[in-house]
Design a protein around this motif. Structure first.
Motif, PDB file in Angstrom:
ATOM      1  N   TRP A  40       3.889 -19.866  23.340  1.00 47.79           N
ATOM      2  CA  TRP A  40       4.932 -20.847  23.072  1.00 47.79           C
ATOM      3  C   TRP A  40       4.693 -22.206  23.716  1.00 47.79           C
ATOM      4  O   TRP A  40       5.504 -23.111  23.565  1.00 47.79           O
ATOM      5  N   GLN A  41       3.591 -22.365  24.440  1.00 48.97           N
ATOM      6  CA  GLN A  41       3.252 -23.697  24.927  1.00 48.97           C
ATOM      7  C   GLN A  41       2.803 -24.564  23.759  1.00 48.97           C
ATOM      8  O   GLN A  41       2.066 -24.088  22.886  1.00 48.97           O
ATOM      9  N   PRO A  42       3.222 -25.822  23.701  1.00 56.71           N
ATOM     10  CA  PRO A  42       2.860 -26.683  22.577  1.00 56.71           C
ATOM     11  C   PRO A  42       1.345 -26.755  22.372  1.00 56.71           C
ATOM     12  O   PRO A  42       0.590 -26.988  23.319  1.00 56.71           O
ATOM     13  N   ASP A  43       0.919 -26.504  21.139  1.00 57.31           N
ATOM     14  CA  ASP A  43      -0.484 -26.645  20.723  1.00 57.31           C
ATOM     15  C   ASP A  43      -1.442 -25.700  21.451  1.00 57.31           C
ATOM     16  O   ASP A  43      -2.657 -25.914  21.406  1.00 57.31           O
ATOM     17  N   SER A  44      -0.935 -24.653  22.095  1.00 56.74           N
ATOM     18  CA  SER A  44      -1.830 -23.786  22.866  1.00 56.74           C
ATOM     19  C   SER A  44      -2.840 -23.076  21.970  1.00 56.74           C
ATOM     20  O   SER A  44      -4.031 -22.989  22.322  1.00 56.74           O
ATOM     21  N   LEU A  45      -2.422 -22.598  20.818  1.00 53.76           N
ATOM     22  CA  LEU A  45      -3.351 -21.916  19.920  1.00 53.76           C
ATOM     23  C   LEU A  45      -4.406 -22.868  19.378  1.00 53.76           C
ATOM     24  O   LEU A  45      -5.602 -22.546  19.351  1.00 53.76           O
ATOM     25  N   GLU A  46      -3.963 -24.052  18.949  1.00 56.56           N
ATOM     26  CA  GLU A  46      -4.921 -25.032  18.417  1.00 56.56           C
ATOM     27  C   GLU A  46      -5.947 -25.425  19.482  1.00 56.56           C
ATOM     28  O   GLU A  46      -7.145 -25.523  19.201  1.00 56.56           O
ATOM     29  N   ARG A  47      -5.478 -25.647  20.696  1.00 60.27           N
ATOM     30  CA  ARG A  47      -6.386 -26.034  21.779  1.00 60.27           C
ATOM     31  C   ARG A  47      -7.391 -24.923  22.071  1.00 60.27           C
ATOM     32  O   ARG A  47      -8.585 -25.183  22.282  1.00 60.27           O
ATOM     33  N   ALA A  48      -6.925 -23.689  22.076  1.00 65.69           N
ATOM     34  CA  ALA A  48      -7.823 -22.564  22.341  1.00 65.69           C
ATOM     35  C   ALA A  48      -8.889 -22.443  21.260  1.00 65.69           C
ATOM     36  O   ALA A  48     -10.076 -22.241  21.551  1.00 65.69           O
ATOM     37  N   VAL A  49      -8.492 -22.612  20.020  1.00 63.27           N
ATOM     38  CA  VAL A  49      -9.430 -22.497  18.909  1.00 63.27           C
ATOM     39  C   VAL A  49     -10.464 -23.619  18.948  1.00 63.27           C
ATOM     40  O   VAL A  49     -11.620 -23.432  18.543  1.00 63.27           O
ATOM     41  N   ARG A  50     -10.064 -24.788  19.447  1.00 66.80           N
ATOM     42  CA  ARG A  50     -11.027 -25.898  19.589  1.00 66.80           C
ATOM     43  C   ARG A  50     -11.956 -25.717  20.784  1.00 66.80           C
ATOM     44  O   ARG A  50     -12.886 -26.500  20.971  1.00 66.80           O
ATOM     45  N   GLY A  51     -11.685 -24.701  21.602  1.00 70.83           N
ATOM     46  CA  GLY A  51     -12.538 -24.464  22.764  1.00 70.83           C
ATOM     47  C   GLY A  51     -12.106 -25.210  24.002  1.00 70.83           C
ATOM     48  O   GLY A  51     -12.840 -25.247  24.990  1.00 70.83           O
ATOM     49  N   GLU A  52     -10.918 -25.804  23.968  1.00 68.01           N
ATOM     50  CA  GLU A  52     -10.413 -26.505  25.148  1.00 68.01           C
ATOM     51  C   GLU A  52      -9.936 -25.497  26.193  1.00 68.01           C
ATOM     52  O   GLU A  52      -9.560 -24.370  25.862  1.00 68.01           O
ATOM     53  N   PRO A  53      -9.974 -25.873  27.475  1.00 64.54           N
ATOM     54  CA  PRO A  53      -9.529 -24.950  28.513  1.00 64.54           C
ATOM     55  C   PRO A  53      -8.020 -24.724  28.438  1.00 64.54           C
ATOM     56  O   PRO A  53      -7.227 -25.655  28.642  1.00 64.54           O
TER      57      PRO A  53
END
Length: 238
Positions: A218-231
């Motif tokens: 439920w953190q904003p954009d957490s899934l998108e960030r993870a998929v992009r490889g961001e920490p």
């Protein structure tokens, strides 16, 4: 903005992701919110398979605590995951995301049987695939089912989306000062006996070098960030 690092993911959700404020049942509003987050990742060009638990409807360990046969309690849980799968499929379809439900226990009137190559074909055609009924066997958790299915469909990563933003040395709800880990090896995670993923699932991922990301759904954009490889969250790998 960079493109996705992972092209095919297995997203493991707890049943509570569909629950209302009380933590039980299925909330249509919550299902729609969850579907919107999944759609945002789908629109990045990512192929998504999903395994969802049933803690919002039934917990087998509660039945076992009252002397229910373990196999029966687990079978009830598997059926409950199918209910959650259907609810999530409906929410995704209403947002215009083509979705298929496959089940490890055959119930052809409402879902396809799980066939590995058919699931992969759905993914290649741009459909989200929700894999219900666990492994179809008692004594195995939906975490283990997620690890197994991730390897069967050749997912690039297993994302365990929870209400906690990673793996901690202690329960952060009990100890607010507990240390959060940004990265762990499989062995470290096994030795810590992390509660966000069971040891069987961890061992399967370790044996086949499948990376795991634990994050707060439920953190904003957490899934998108993870998929992009961001920490984000905690990465568990070799």
């Amino acid at each position: 903005m960079s493109g996705p690092k992972y092209r095919r993911i297995l997203l493991k959700l707890g049943g509570e992701a569909l629950a209302g404020p009380g933590g039980f049942g299925i909330s249509p509003e919550r299902a729609t919110e969850l579907a919107a987050r999944i759609k945002a990742v789908k629109e990045m060009g990512v192929e998504i398979a999903i395994v969802i638990g049933a803690g919002n409807l039934w917990r087998g360990r509660d039945g076992v605590a009252h002397r229910m046969d373990r196999a029966t309690a687990d079978q009830m849980g598997m059926l409950a995951t199918v209910m959650n799968s259907l609810a999530l499929r409906d929410a995704l379809e209403r947002l215009g995301v083509p979705t298929r439900v496959q089940t490890a226990i055959e119930m052809r009137a409402i879902a396809e049987p799980y066939i590995r190559l058919r699931a992969i074909r759905h993914l290649e055609k741009g459909r989200v695939v929700i894999l219900g009924a666990g492994t179809g066997n008692p004594y195995f958790t939906t975490d283990t089912a997620a690890a197994l299915r991730a390897m069967e469909i050749h997912a690039d990563v297993l994302i365990k989306a929870t209400k906690v933003d990673g793996v901690y040395e202690e329960d952060p709800m009990v100890n607010p000062n507990a240390r959060k880990f940004d990265k762990l090896t499989y062995i470290e995670a096994l030795n810590l006996r992390v509660k966000v993923l069971d040891s069987t699932a961890l061992s399967l991922c370790m044996d086949h070098n499948l990376p795991i990301i634990v994050l707060d759904l439920w953190q904003p954009d957490s899934l998108e960030r993870a998929v992009r490889g961001e920490p984000v969250g905690t990465l568990i790998d070799g």
